[in-house]
Design an enzyme around this catalytic site. Structure first.
Site, short mmCIF file in Angstrom:
data_model
loop_
_atom_site.label_atom_id
_atom_site.label_comp_id
_atom_site.label_asym_id
_atom_site.label_seq_id
_atom_site.Cartn_x
_atom_site.Cartn_y
_atom_site.Cartn_z
N SER A 132 4.83 64.29 -12.12
CA SER A 132 4.15 63.36 -11.22
C SER A 132 3.23 64.17 -10.32
O SER A 132 2.67 65.18 -10.75
CB SER A 132 5.19 62.55 -10.42
OG SER A 132 4.56 61.61 -9.57
N TYR A 175 -5.86 57.90 -11.40
CA TYR A 175 -4.99 59.07 -11.53
C TYR A 175 -3.76 58.93 -10.65
O TYR A 175 -2.62 59.12 -11.12
CB TYR A 175 -5.77 60.33 -11.18
CG TYR A 175 -4.91 61.58 -11.19
CD1 TYR A 175 -4.47 62.14 -12.39
CD2 TYR A 175 -4.52 62.18 -9.99
CE1 TYR A 175 -3.67 63.27 -12.40
CE2 TYR A 175 -3.71 63.31 -10.00
CZ TYR A 175 -3.30 63.84 -11.21
OH TYR A 175 -2.50 64.96 -11.22
N LYS A 179 0.40 58.49 -11.48
CA LYS A 179 1.46 59.36 -10.97
C LYS A 179 2.53 58.55 -10.23
O LYS A 179 3.70 58.97 -10.18
CB LYS A 179 0.87 60.46 -10.08
CG LYS A 179 0.00 61.44 -10.84
CD LYS A 179 0.75 62.02 -12.05
CE LYS A 179 -0.06 62.97 -12.90
NZ LYS A 179 0.68 63.50 -14.05
#
Length: 310
Positions: A132, A175, A179
């Site tokens: 992550s 993005y 995560k």
């Protein structure tokens, strides 16, 4: 000998993690999209570690068929899986072979399908690590990437780009959202493992810190790419939470070889709290069921019985 599969293992964090696992006596499968780069990485690892326990397998996380083919080809007794591969880009929306937005398709859906198929096929799996990022939480990520925008997997996979012009901002949002989804995946997977009598399998999320200069910046605009590869590596050591692929690779390898906790979020070598949103069980349910549908996970491919709120 422990066998470990690492996605995106031909460079950066994945390559460094492979090196440390080999040095700890593990066998490693480099699961990479580009076979040529994988072979180059294999030769480098052999030279650095002296180990011959390295294999390369082609895996394109942007193709559901490639993922199914990879699992079909995989044999032996893999005990570890590291979901490391990830992309970020700042151009107009790109898509996977199956028509999913590329960031969500690769970072999230690809690993979702891969992990579930491997769990179905192999009882040997013992530990799973999901990469992550502190960026999932603006309070810990410094706000450099903005706020995640989780809605539903369907909307993330098939976004409406009407009126969108700031592709750099949108790329960052996609993005950090991916995560956040990595944490939804980790926590829900941990819960399902326990409710389906497979609680012996440990699954944790990992924040590798700021790794300036790695391949994550390869799809950025020219100026951003220049800063990422040439400026940030020089000044990153002054940033809170910065690291190096080698340091973070060692810590990530330990989630496979020595850490005995599960359902945690490790920031480098410490288990810490992730964002409040990441613990939202309703969003976890929406996430899991939506991903099941998008990847076409059949009843025969499922290793678990699922109940909302599990």
């Amino acid at each position: 000998m422990q066998e470990v599969i690492i996605t995106g293992a031909n460079s950066g964090l994945g390559l460094a993690t492979a090196k440390h696992l080999l040095q700890q006596g593990c066998a490693v499968t480099l699961a990479c999209r580009n076979p040529v780069k994988a072979e180059i990485a294999k030769q480098k690892l052999e030279e650095e570690t002296g180990s011959q326990n390295i294999s390369c397998q082609q895996l394109d996380l942007a193709s559901l068929q490639s993922i199914r083919d990879f699992v079909e080809r995989t044999n032996g007794t893999p005990c570890g899986l590291i979901c490391n591969a990830g992309i970020q880009y700042s151009q107009p929306t790109q898509y996977t072979q199956d028509g999913f937005e590329l960031t969500f398709g690769v970072n999230v859906l690809g690993h979702f399908l891969l992990t579930n198929l491997l769990l179905k096929k192999f009882n040997s799996l013992q530990r799973i690590a999901v990469v992550s990022s502190a960026a999932h939480n603006p309070k810990t990520g410094g706000g450099r990437f903005g706020q995640p925008a989780f809605t539903t997997p369907e909307l993330l996979a098939h976004p409406n780009d009407v009126g969108k012009t700031d592709w750099n901002k949108l790329g960052n949002t996609r993005y950090v959202t991916s995560k956040l989804c990595a944490l939804f995946f980790t926590y829900k997977l941990n819960s399902l493992l326990h409710s389906n009598n497979r609680g012996n399998i440990l699954v944790n999320a990992f924040n590798p810190g700021l790794l300036a200069g790695t391949g994550l910046g390869k799809n950025s605009p020219p100026f951003t790419k220049f800063v990422w590869y040439y400026i940030l590596p020089v000044i990153a050591k002054f940033f809170n939470g910065s690291s190096t692929p080698d340091k973070s690779g060692l810590l990530l390898s330990k989630l496979i070889t020595s850490v005995n906790e599960s359902g945690k979020y490790f920031s480098l070598n410490t288990a810490v709290a992730s964002s409040p949103e990441s613990y939202d069980e309703n969003k976890m349910d929406v996430f899991w069921k939506g991903c099941e549908t998008l990847v076409g996970l059949t009843e025969n491919e499922k290793w678990y019985q699922y109940k909302t709120g599990t």
